[in-house]
Design a protein around this motif. Sequence first.
Motif, PDB file in Angstrom:
ATOM      1  N   GLU A   1       0.841  -1.201   0.000  1.00 52.19           N
ATOM      2  CA  GLU A   1       0.000   0.000   0.000  1.00 52.19           C
ATOM      3  C   GLU A   1       0.874   1.249   0.000  1.00 52.19           C
ATOM      4  N   THR A   2       1.935   1.226   0.800  1.00 54.81           N
ATOM      5  CA  THR A   2       2.868   2.355   0.797  1.00 54.81           C
ATOM      6  C   THR A   2       3.647   2.413  -0.510  1.00 54.81           C
ATOM      7  N   TYR A   3       4.208   1.276  -0.923  1.00 53.46           N
ATOM      8  CA  TYR A   3       4.976   1.208  -2.163  1.00 53.46           C
ATOM      9  C   TYR A   3       4.013   0.835  -3.290  1.00 53.46           C
ATOM     10  N   HIS A   4       3.595   1.847  -4.050  1.00 50.36           N
ATOM     11  CA  HIS A   4       2.485   1.680  -4.989  1.00 50.36           C
ATOM     12  C   HIS A   4       2.751   2.504  -6.254  1.00 50.36           C
ATOM     13  N   PRO A   5       2.383   1.970  -7.426  1.00 50.18           N
ATOM     14  CA  PRO A   5       2.606   2.724  -8.676  1.00 50.18           C
ATOM     15  C   PRO A   5       1.871   4.061  -8.751  1.00 50.18           C
ATOM     16  N   ARG A   6       0.826   4.230  -7.937  1.00 51.97           N
ATOM     17  CA  ARG A   6       0.047   5.476  -8.025  1.00 51.97           C
ATOM     18  C   ARG A   6       0.900   6.699  -7.721  1.00 51.97           C
ATOM     19  N   HIS A   7       1.981   6.533  -6.966  1.00 56.86           N
ATOM     20  CA  HIS A   7       2.823   7.684  -6.620  1.00 56.86           C
ATOM     21  C   HIS A   7       3.444   8.318  -7.859  1.00 56.86           C
ATOM     22  N   ARG A   8       3.610   7.544  -8.914  1.00 55.71           N
ATOM     23  CA  ARG A   8       4.244   8.082 -10.115  1.00 55.71           C
ATOM     24  C   ARG A   8       3.415   9.185 -10.753  1.00 55.71           C
ATOM     25  N   ALA A   9       2.071   9.014 -10.731  1.00 54.48           N
ATOM     26  CA  ALA A   9       1.185   9.983 -11.380  1.00 54.48           C
ATOM     27  C   ALA A   9       0.666  11.043 -10.424  1.00 54.48           C
ATOM     28  N   SER A  10       1.015  10.946  -9.135  1.00 54.23           N
ATOM     29  CA  SER A  10       0.562  11.958  -8.184  1.00 54.23           C
ATOM     30  C   SER A  10       1.273  13.280  -8.459  1.00 54.23           C
ATOM     31  N   PRO A  11       0.713  14.412  -8.033  1.00 54.09           N
ATOM     32  CA  PRO A  11       1.409  15.696  -8.244  1.00 54.09           C
ATOM     33  C   PRO A  11       2.828  15.698  -7.695  1.00 54.09           C
ATOM     34  N   ALA A  12       3.006  15.135  -6.496  1.00 57.24           N
ATOM     35  CA  ALA A  12       4.348  15.113  -5.913  1.00 57.24           C
ATOM     36  C   ALA A  12       5.269  14.188  -6.701  1.00 57.24           C
ATOM     37  N   GLY A  13       4.709  13.073  -7.188  1.00 59.41           N
ATOM     38  CA  GLY A  13       5.509  12.153  -7.979  1.00 59.41           C
ATOM     39  C   GLY A  13       5.945  12.748  -9.307  1.00 59.41           C
ATOM     40  N   ARG A  14       5.019  13.440  -9.976  1.00 58.65           N
ATOM     41  CA  ARG A  14       5.372  14.088 -11.242  1.00 58.65           C
ATOM     42  C   ARG A  14       6.415  15.185 -11.021  1.00 58.65           C
ATOM     43  N   ALA A  15       6.269  15.912  -9.919  1.00 60.26           N
ATOM     44  CA  ALA A  15       7.241  16.973  -9.628  1.00 60.26           C
ATOM     45  C   ALA A  15       8.630  16.379  -9.389  1.00 60.26           C
TER      46      ALA A  15
ATOM     47  N   ARG B   1      19.263   9.828   2.191  1.00 56.23           N
ATOM     48  CA  ARG B   1      18.344   8.872   2.809  1.00 56.23           C
ATOM     49  C   ARG B   1      16.919   9.416   2.762  1.00 56.23           C
ATOM     50  N   LEU B   2      15.988   8.592   2.325  1.00 56.25           N
ATOM     51  CA  LEU B   2      14.570   8.938   2.291  1.00 56.25           C
ATOM     52  C   LEU B   2      13.771   7.891   3.051  1.00 56.25           C
ATOM     53  N   ASP B   3      12.641   8.304   3.603  1.00 53.26           N
ATOM     54  CA  ASP B   3      11.759   7.389   4.329  1.00 53.26           C
ATOM     55  C   ASP B   3      10.312   7.677   3.957  1.00 53.26           C
ATOM     56  N   GLY B   4       9.427   6.753   4.316  1.00 53.95           N
ATOM     57  CA  GLY B   4       7.987   6.973   4.190  1.00 53.95           C
ATOM     58  C   GLY B   4       7.553   7.307   2.772  1.00 53.95           C
ATOM     59  N   ASP B   5       6.684   8.313   2.669  1.00 50.70           N
ATOM     60  CA  ASP B   5       6.133   8.687   1.367  1.00 50.70           C
ATOM     61  C   ASP B   5       7.203   9.192   0.409  1.00 50.70           C
ATOM     62  N   GLU B   6       8.222   9.872   0.934  1.00 56.26           N
ATOM     63  CA  GLU B   6       9.300  10.346   0.061  1.00 56.26           C
ATOM     64  C   GLU B   6      10.011   9.179  -0.612  1.00 56.26           C
ATOM     65  N   LEU B   7      10.265   8.131   0.152  1.00 56.40           N
ATOM     66  CA  LEU B   7      10.918   6.953  -0.417  1.00 56.40           C
ATOM     67  C   LEU B   7       9.989   6.266  -1.414  1.00 56.40           C
ATOM     68  N   ALA B   8       8.711   6.152  -1.076  1.00 63.28           N
ATOM     69  CA  ALA B   8       7.754   5.514  -1.983  1.00 63.28           C
ATOM     70  C   ALA B   8       7.674   6.272  -3.311  1.00 63.28           C
ATOM     71  N   ARG B   9       7.699   7.596  -3.257  1.00 62.15           N
ATOM     72  CA  ARG B   9       7.676   8.388  -4.496  1.00 62.15           C
ATOM     73  C   ARG B   9       8.953   8.193  -5.304  1.00 62.15           C
ATOM     74  N   ALA B  10      10.071   8.071  -4.616  1.00 58.90           N
ATOM     75  CA  ALA B  10      11.335   7.882  -5.326  1.00 58.90           C
ATOM     76  C   ALA B  10      11.339   6.559  -6.085  1.00 58.90           C
ATOM     77  N   TYR B  11      10.871   5.491  -5.445  1.00 58.07           N
ATOM     78  CA  TYR B  11      10.766   4.210  -6.150  1.00 58.07           C
ATOM     79  C   TYR B  11       9.879   4.361  -7.390  1.00 58.07           C
ATOM     80  N   ALA B  12       8.675   4.913  -7.190  1.00 53.45           N
ATOM     81  CA  ALA B  12       7.698   4.979  -8.280  1.00 53.45           C
ATOM     82  C   ALA B  12       8.157   5.889  -9.415  1.00 53.45           C
ATOM     83  N   ALA B  13       9.032   6.845  -9.117  1.00 53.91           N
ATOM     84  CA  ALA B  13       9.521   7.758 -10.150  1.00 53.91           C
ATOM     85  C   ALA B  13      10.488   7.084 -11.110  1.00 53.91           C
ATOM     86  N   LEU B  14      11.046   5.935 -10.709  1.00 58.20           N
ATOM     87  CA  LEU B  14      12.053   5.271 -11.521  1.00 58.20           C
ATOM     88  C   LEU B  14      11.422   4.519 -12.690  1.00 58.20           C
TER      89      LEU B  14
END
Length: 382
Positions: free
Chosen positions: A169-183, A249-262
């Motif tokens: 749930e935390t590590y999810h592809p949706r982060h890629r298309a979120s505003p923060a993920g796109r940024a 080092r990143l944690d939480g939502d920041e880390l999840a967004r970093a994964y999904a951005a790749l």
Amino acid sequence: MTESFLPAANGVTTSVLRVLDHLALRGHEAMVVCPGPAPHQYAGFPVAEVPSFSYRGFRAGVPSPALVRQLGAFGADVLHAAAPFGLGAQALFAARRRRIPSVAVFQTDVAGFARKYGLSATTPGIWRWLQTVHSHADLTLAPSRATLADLAAVDIERTAWWGRGVDAETYHPRHRASPAGRALRDRLLTGSPPGTVLVGYVGRLAPEKRVERLTAVASQPGVRLVVVGDGPSRAALERELPGAVFLGRLDGDELARAYAALDVFVHTGTHETFGQTLQEAMASGVPVVAPAAGGPLDVVADGETGHLYPPEDDGALGRAVAALAAEPARRARMGEAGRRRVLPRSWTALGDALLGHYTDVIDRAEARDARLVAGFERPLVG
């Protein structure tokens, strides 16, 4: 008893935290004994510190009478020793003397790390020590078939498989298309030509992780390398990988967004007993490239969720990344397959399996004690 705990961020700490979360969820009582400094509590459970020292970025605990006192005062039904080596060894020896059932979790290739730090001569001695340590555990749990085979090869007995869960749930592809993920993607791609592929690594920056091998990736046209993590090798890696973006080092939502951005995730270390970052990348819908050694053999379906390359072949590593970088449709298929593969691997399921292992060693200890009382078995020594 754990050799590593907060504020340290690594695989041992992560698995211990998830175990504590599950014990709280199921209504059990727990206490953590770990190297200090550490938080005073976690998940409502007390945390007891023991003295420690720092070595190459690791906090290593010093065996202490305080550990034995804590073990005796708590009145534990079972001892869980996470990656036992120093403190964990003392705890297992004390548990055996006090007839407390114990489970040891093997999750760090200490001998492999020693070789990377130029201490190859110590490898036989390390394995002998680990055999002694784990012989005092009622059960040793390992996260992969390769690790179970390694333990069998050095005569560590009473073993079973216990894997690692992933928070899908935390590590999810949706982060890629979120505003923060796109940024984040826009920031990482700043100054790059259209169509540039983001290839990333997440983990500790230390010699045993062999992150310098990413030079085989950083020089590829149309690729931007992203490195997430920190550690003693960071300064050297920034010099060796001048075109890479280091996010720290990143944690939480920041880390999840970093994964999904790749677009592609790469792992370089060859001494992983499991490979938790591979699972997190796969849960994020990202295809993975990893060495065909140790834990990744169980995590990655070669050709389906990513690619496994010969462990010491940097050229093969680079070719695997280049092949994925050139085929967006293939990346998408592998990313979807990877997420499907890890969805059943929840921490809840693995937590319940661990409780089952606890019950088994407690039941066996009670049966053994009953035979002792009846005079059918000799007392344990050691």
